[in-house]
Design an enzyme around this catalytic site. Structure first.
Site, PDB file in Angstrom:
ATOM      1  N   ARG A 154      23.013  33.768 -15.178  1.00 25.46           N
ATOM      2  CA  ARG A 154      23.865  33.133 -14.166  1.00 25.46           C
ATOM      3  C   ARG A 154      23.431  33.502 -12.744  1.00 25.46           C
ATOM      4  NH1 ARG A 154      28.292  35.924 -13.724  1.00 25.46           N
ATOM      5  NH2 ARG A 154      28.942  35.734 -15.889  1.00 25.46           N
ATOM      6  N   TYR A 157      32.178  12.255   3.091  1.00 27.71           N
ATOM      7  CA  TYR A 157      32.010  11.792   1.702  1.00 27.71           C
ATOM      8  C   TYR A 157      33.348  11.892   0.967  1.00 27.71           C
ATOM      9  CZ  TYR A 157      29.911  12.124  -3.033  1.00 27.71           C
ATOM     10  OH  TYR A 157      29.576  11.952  -4.347  1.00 27.71           O
ATOM     11  N   ASP A 195      27.124  18.722   5.825  1.00 26.30           N
ATOM     12  CA  ASP A 195      26.531  18.056   4.670  1.00 26.30           C
ATOM     13  C   ASP A 195      25.315  17.296   5.209  1.00 26.30           C
ATOM     14  OD1 ASP A 195      25.829  16.229   2.675  1.00 26.30           O
ATOM     15  OD2 ASP A 195      27.878  16.124   1.899  1.00 26.30           O
ATOM     16  N   LYS A 201      20.098  13.683  -4.555  1.00 27.00           N
ATOM     17  CA  LYS A 201      19.599  12.517  -3.835  1.00 27.00           C
ATOM     18  C   LYS A 201      18.086  12.676  -3.591  1.00 27.00           C
ATOM     19  CE  LYS A 201      23.867  11.247  -3.982  1.00 27.00           C
ATOM     20  NZ  LYS A 201      24.880  11.600  -3.025  1.00 27.00           N
TER      21      LYS A 201
HETATM   22  C1  LIG Z   1      26.155  12.285  -3.381  1.00 29.31           C
HETATM   23  C2  LIG Z   1      26.678  13.068  -2.261  1.00 29.31           C
HETATM   24  C3  LIG Z   1      27.310  14.291  -2.485  1.00 29.31           C
HETATM   25  C4  LIG Z   1      27.604  14.811  -3.862  1.00 29.31           C
HETATM   26  O1  LIG Z   1      26.475  15.033  -4.630  1.00 29.31           O
HETATM   27  P1  LIG Z   1      26.580  15.018  -6.229  1.00 29.31           P
HETATM   28  O2  LIG Z   1      25.331  15.673  -6.649  1.00 29.31           O
HETATM   29  O3  LIG Z   1      26.699  13.573  -6.613  1.00 29.31           O
HETATM   30  O4  LIG Z   1      27.799  15.793  -6.609  1.00 29.31           O
HETATM   31  C5  LIG Z   1      27.728  15.009  -1.386  1.00 29.31           C
HETATM   32  N1  LIG Z   1      27.554  14.548  -0.133  1.00 29.31           N
HETATM   33  C6  LIG Z   1      26.948  13.379   0.110  1.00 29.31           C
HETATM   34  C7  LIG Z   1      26.764  12.930   1.512  1.00 29.31           C
HETATM   35  C8  LIG Z   1      26.506  12.593  -0.936  1.00 29.31           C
HETATM   36  O5  LIG Z   1      25.930  11.420  -0.686  1.00 29.31           O
END
Ligand SMILES: *Cc1c(COP(=O)(O)O)cnc(C)c1O
Length: 396
Positions: A58, A111, A185, A210
């Site tokens: 972990r 988001y 973010d 992403k």
């Molecule tokens: C997709 C996304 C997330 C979350 O990511 P996941 O891996 O799908 O949980 C957070 N912030 C933004 C801006 C996103 O586009």
């Protein structure tokens, strides 16, 4: 080291590669020790935040250290922890720094699942959230209360694409209280095109799902911190028990190695298609900060070194039926909420209902597109037919 060299060579320090190019997948729960001395040394290392000690599954492995170090280099931070999804990275970061009675300032364009976490889970734990206008800038100082501990930003917003003045927000927040944690973010730009920790932010979060992964087949998140806040982040994450799968981490590291060439091609293709949309009579505006006409363009030019493949289109006149007629029947744009893979995607966009601090005044629905690595001329031909379906329903 220049950025492209970092992308290729980052994260070699603790790799234990045994001669192969990529750090292998270390699948482990148990790590065994030769004797009690070694066991004692390893556990002391792990407890004292010297985390690059192979101690227990972990807590990480050479597989995860490789990605953590590479992302730290790119974000120009002190160190990084991983989470099993992008949302998991957002919620872990917030849980590490908030407590009952605290106040959180959250951008109104955030988001949607981040908003839900604040409204449900954080509210249940006695944390109060105030949403603020993405264009607040230095005005964030007026919103800070004695119990404000975190200011959360996302720039640009991933549905509405407002740019935030991060340096102004960070300076104002830290001017009020140097211990306020400014988070961002940073998923839209990836750490290649935006370095928020050099612009005053304390924590930069990626949905690695992403662009880092880049192939739409893995969920993963990362949190990169400046030195001051790293011990709190590291120990909080251990206490919560968040850990990422080594197989997923391996794939994310493999994706990262081609981030530079992929993102630059996404940018070229996207710019061509965004400009094409600007020439279309149906279109009110294109929400893409890299376009000179975008209201956030000056901030983008000042703070970013590139633009990714995600943008929005606002129509002069629109209806749900017309937008759906366009979406149903696209050849190269399947319907999907995620983005950042090599392929194009599209969805309808309804931002009005998600807002509480500001009003979304554009016509709704718009569309949100992710432009992949296909030939942009094929994509434009497909979109042209899509707009013909849109017009037929709207005017028919
Ligand atoms: C997709 C996304 C997330 C979350 O990511 P996941 O891996 O799908 O949980 C957070 N912030 C933004 C801006 C996103 O586009």
């Amino acid at each position: 080291m220049k950025e492209d060299t970092k992308i290729i060579h980052g994260g070699g320090k603790n790799a234990l590669k045994h001669g192969v190019v990529n750090t292998p997948v270390y699948r482990a729960s148990t790590v065994v020790f030769a004797d009690t001395d070694q066991m004692q040394t390893a556990s002391e290392g792990a407890i004292n935040h010297q985390k690059k000690v192979h101690f227990y599954g972990r807590k990480g492995s050479p597989t995860s250290w490789t990605l953590e170090e590479a992302l730290t280099d790119l974000e120009q931070g002190y160190d990084t922890v991983l989470a099993p999804s992008g949302l998991g990275a957002v919620t872990t970061a917030l849980l590490c720094f908030l407590k009952a009675g605290d106040h959180l300032l959250m951008v109104d364009s955030v988001y949607e699942p981040t908003r839900r976490f604040c409204d449900k889970t954080l509210a249940r734990f006695g944390v109060e959230t105030t949403y603020y206008d993405p264009h607040v800038g230095a005005g964030v100082a007026d919103l800070i209360q004695p119990n404000t501990t975190v200011v959360f930003t996302e720039s640009p917003g991933s549905h509405t694409f407002e740019m935030q003045d991060l340096p102004a927000i960070a300076t104002a927040a830290h001017g009020k209280d140097e211990n306020i944690v400014v988070m961002i973010d940073n998923t839209w730009a990836s750490p290649l095109f935006h370095k928020p920790l050099t612009l005053g932010a304390d924590i930069s979060i990626q949905a690695c799902t992403k662009y880092i992964v880049g192939h739409s087949d893995v969920m993963l998140g990362s949190i990169t911190s400046v030195e001051k806040h790293y011990p709190t982040l590291y120990s909080g994450r251990q206490e919560i028990g968040v850990a990422a799968s080594p197989d997923d981490v391996y794939l994310a590291t493999r994706g990262l190695r081609t981030l530079g060439v992929r993102l630059r091609q996404h940018e070229i293709n996207t710019m061509k298609i965004a400009k094409w949309f600007q020439t279309r009579p149906e279109v009110d505006c294109v929400l893409y900060p890299a376009l000179p006409e975008d209201p956030g363009h000056e901030l983008w030019k000042r703070d970013f070194t590139g633009a990714s493949g995600l943008f929005g289109v606002i129509f002069k006149k629109t209806s749900r039926e017309a937008a759906y007629a366009m979406l149903n029947g696209m050849k190269y744009f399947p319907l999907g909420f995620s983005w950042g893979g090599y392929e194009s995607l599209m969805c309808a966009s309804f931002p009005k209902k998600g807002r509480t601090a500001t009003e979304w005044t554009y016509a709704e629905p718009g569309i949100r597109l992710h432009i992949g690595l296909e030939d942009p001329d094929d994509l434009i031909a497909d979109l042209e037919e899509g707009l013909a379906r849109f017009n037929a329903v709207l005017n028919g």
